[in-house]
Scaffold this active site. Structure first.
Site, PDB file in Angstrom:
ATOM      1  CG  ASP A 345      -1.846   1.316   1.314  1.00 14.42           C
ATOM      2  OD1 ASP A 345      -2.615   1.418   0.512  1.00 14.42           O
ATOM      3  OD2 ASP A 345      -1.784   2.103   2.107  1.00 14.42           O
ATOM      4  CD  GLU A 398      -2.539   2.573  -3.459  1.00 15.20           C
ATOM      5  OE1 GLU A 398      -3.448   3.255  -3.570  1.00 15.20           O
ATOM      6  OE2 GLU A 398      -1.684   2.192  -2.456  1.00 15.20           O
TER       7      GLU A 398
END
Length: 666
Positions: A345, A398
């Site tokens: 993330d 990401e």
């Protein structure tokens, strides 16, 4: 509940694995002193200090083990700026004096000791008296399980599990490789489904398994991706504000129950990716923040150590012990939980020192630049360690910037990820599909531009949770027009996605056109599947997943320009695009035609490369998908008429707001 066997030796503890229960194993009326004991070798300490210890979870934390014929628990915690550390819990009535740990002689900052008659299920914390006089009560950073929030203590536990997924683990190299079909179903376990009779209760991991596993298999997804399942006290963070990096989210069960869910998915041939969050952590007083009274895991200077967007704290990526913590954590989920990959993330926030900061609010690197060299080094080392230990997994970034080489190997200067989310494709595509079809002819570049850079990285196409929250609207309600047109647009979007180069990711609810935004506090609207319109969307997704698996041209060259060819991008007036997906065998090529307006087009001519009959193999306007039924039922025979630069051509009917795929009849 999946229980440890009481007949086999537990390799984590080298003692008989007990039946797992959450209950106090000792009484504060029967206090036994701490005994000096260590699980660390000199090599362990050396690797820890160098930032090269990748299995710290075997050493730090709480480990049930036998000593002198007595079962007890060994505790070890890193707190270099403490003057005293003790273990407190029900077993000693939370008395800070009864069970002090000993600081190691080697100045590593590790405190350790073994307490007899303390075993699985015991609730505990560390009391830390800092060098500056602060009295702190902290959860164990390496605890394998925690109390359910709002309680904050750790629980002595193990991760021993008799796995029954050997077939998957032996074959996943083929299922997880970059030239395999990878279609990911992104799931927030707390809100995927709820019991209608208890809508405020989270289902357990075992309850979720009973419904999620058959559903994912039926829909044809190859993998699931779990939004963070690590312990997080604040539910509205969706799991991205983690306090227990080595603990599964206790509100849904214990580690063995999560392992059971993963095992069930593996047994049905479904891979499991997990979200991993090394970018920041919250300031909860029981967590990592100022763990020993100082900025231990984070930077002292808020210009490097505080995240202004998320009001959280940034790891000190340059501190070797913190690097060992983070890399060990990544490998822990791959090792103990048989996870098939990690989606990392907020990588962009790690790569740049000025991320979300104004001038004067950040500190340049040693060369005066904005790149976070320590974080870049950590990500490279993490990926090298993960793939070195588990070569058949995938790591997925990401990452929303143009940072070069995110999904390129470390040995050629890349960050070493297997794939990267294609955020540009997602933004441009959704902006295009939100437009009224009558205006799309002026914006066709928003769809074609992605092919300019599609092969710069190994891209995954994400339609993720971030696109259906905070007033952005659901996928189907981003679409223009009346209800039928919105649903047709959604099917068209999915068809475009599944034929665009790259792997795929779909957030839960999108696959059946849920009209409302995602709400983490309640279940998806499963009743909608009783309606033909939404059932049609689900059937379309199911058909696309099946086609994606069955047609090698759609996945064999997902990350290479040889797998894609534009046939026509010039018919802007009609908003029609034609392209081919190519595999290793040219006779298996698939030609895709998108009609991006609601006007059906009869006898539309397209160029094809070879002579013969071309059969329609998919049409998003099919009646089974709640379409109008403008399909090409019979194969189209080529004419010796050059078109679109091809030696042959066929005429076909284009469905309104529809996609149609053709393949040569063999």
């Amino acid at each position: 509940m999946a229980k440890s066997s009481n007949k086999k030796k537990n390799p984590e503890t080298l003692i008989e694995s007990p039946e797992i229960t959450k209950e106090s194993t000792s009484s504060c009326d029967d206090i036994k002193p701490v005994e000096s004991l260590s699980r660390f070798t000199e090599l362990d300490i050396h690797l820890f200090r160098e930032g090269k210890h990748y299995k710290l979870y075997d050493k730090l934390g709480a480990h049930v083990m036998e000593h002198n014929g007595v079962v007890g628990t060994y505790f070890a915690v890193w707190a270099p700026n403490a003057s005293k550390v003790s273990v407190i819990g029900n077993f000693n009535c939370w008395n800070r004096e009864d069970h002090p740990l000993s600081a190691r002689w080697d100045s590593s900052g590790i405190w350790e000791g073994w307490i007899p008659n303390v075993g699985n299920g015991e609730v505990y914390k560390y009391f830390i008296l800092s060098n500056n006089g602060q009295h702190l009560e902290k959860a164990d950073p390496f605890a394998f399980w925690c109390e359910v929030a709002p309680q904050t203590a750790s629980i002595v536990w193990d991760t021993w599990y008799e796995w029954k997924d050997e077939e998957w683990m032996q074959s996943r190299k083929e299922k997880n490789k970059l030239n395999a079909p990878i279609s990911v179903y992104e799931v927030h376990l707390g809100s995927w489904r709820r019991d209608p009779s208890e809508p405020d209760r989270h289902l357990t991991y075992k309850e979720i398994a009973d419904s999620l596993v058959p559903y994912v298999k039926e829909m044809g997804f190859t993998h699931v991706e779990f939004m963070p399942v690590m312990e997080h006290p604040y539910t509205p963070s969706w799991g991205y504000q983690i306090t227990g990096y080595f603990s599964c989210a206790s509100r849904m069960g214990n580690p063995q129950e999560l392992m059971y869910l993963i095992e069930r998915l593996h047994q049905e041939g479904i891979g499991v990716y997990m979200d991993w969050v090394p970018s920041h952590f919250p300031g909860d007083p029981h967590g990592l923040y100022r763990f020993d009274g100082t900025a231990l895991y984070e930077h002292e200077d808020p210009r490097k150590g505080y995240h202004p967007d998320w009001k959280s704290y940034i790891f000190n990526y340059g501190r070797n012990e913190v690097r060992s913590f983070l890399i060990s954590n990544a490998l822990f989920w791959l090792d103990r939980y048989h996870t098939d990959g990690l989606r990392v993330d907020a990588v962009a926030s790690m790569l740049y020192l000025d991320y979300s900061r104004n001038h004067g609010e950040w500190i340049p690197n040693e060369f005066g630049g904005r790149e976070n060299l320590e974080a870049i080094s950590l990500l490279r080392e993490m990926n090298a360690a993960a793939y070195g230990e588990f070569p058949d997994i995938q790591t997925i970034a990401e990452e929303s910037t143009a940072f070069p080489g995110v999904s390129r190997p470390v040995f050629v200067g890349g960050l070493g990820f297997g794939m990267k989310w294609m955020m540009g494709w997602m933004n441009d595509t959704l902006k295009y599909f939100e437009k009224d079809p009558s205006f799309r002819k002026w914006h066709q570049d928003q769809l074609t531009f992605s092919l300019v850079y599609s092969f710069a990285e190994n891209f995954m196409l994400p339609l993720s949770h971030d696109e259906v929250v905070y007033g952005k609207g659901s996928l189907v309600n981003k679409m223009p027009g009346d209800e039928w047109q919105r649903l047709a647009n959604l099917r068209l979007l999915f068809a475009y996605m599944f034929t665009h180069p790259g792997t795929k990711l779909m957030f839960m609810g999108g696959e059946f056109g849920q009209p409302s935004e995602w709400n983490f506090q309640k279940s998806l609207d499963w009743h909608l599947l009783e309606q033909d319109s939404h059932k049609g969307i689900a059937e379309c997704m199911k058909a696309l997943n099946q086609l994606y698996r069955n047609e090698p041209a759609l996945y064999e060259h997902s990350f290479s320009a040889e797998g894609f060819e534009w046939i026509d991008t010039q018919d802007r007036e009609n908003s029609v695009l034609v392209y081919a997906r190519k595999g290793v065998d040219p006779t298996q090529d698939v030609i895709v035609v998108l009609n991006l307006t609601p006007v059906p087009r009869q006898s539309y001519r397209i160029g094809v490369p070879t002579k013969g009959a071309w059969q329609e193999i998919f049409n998003s306007d099919s009646p089974e998908f709640y379409g109008s039924g403008k399909v090409n039922a019979k194969p189209a025979t080529t004419e010796n008429k050059t078109w679109h630069g091809k030696p042959y051509s066929i005429t076909i009917d284009l469905p309104p707001l529809g996609a149609t795929f053709f393949k040569k009849v063999q």
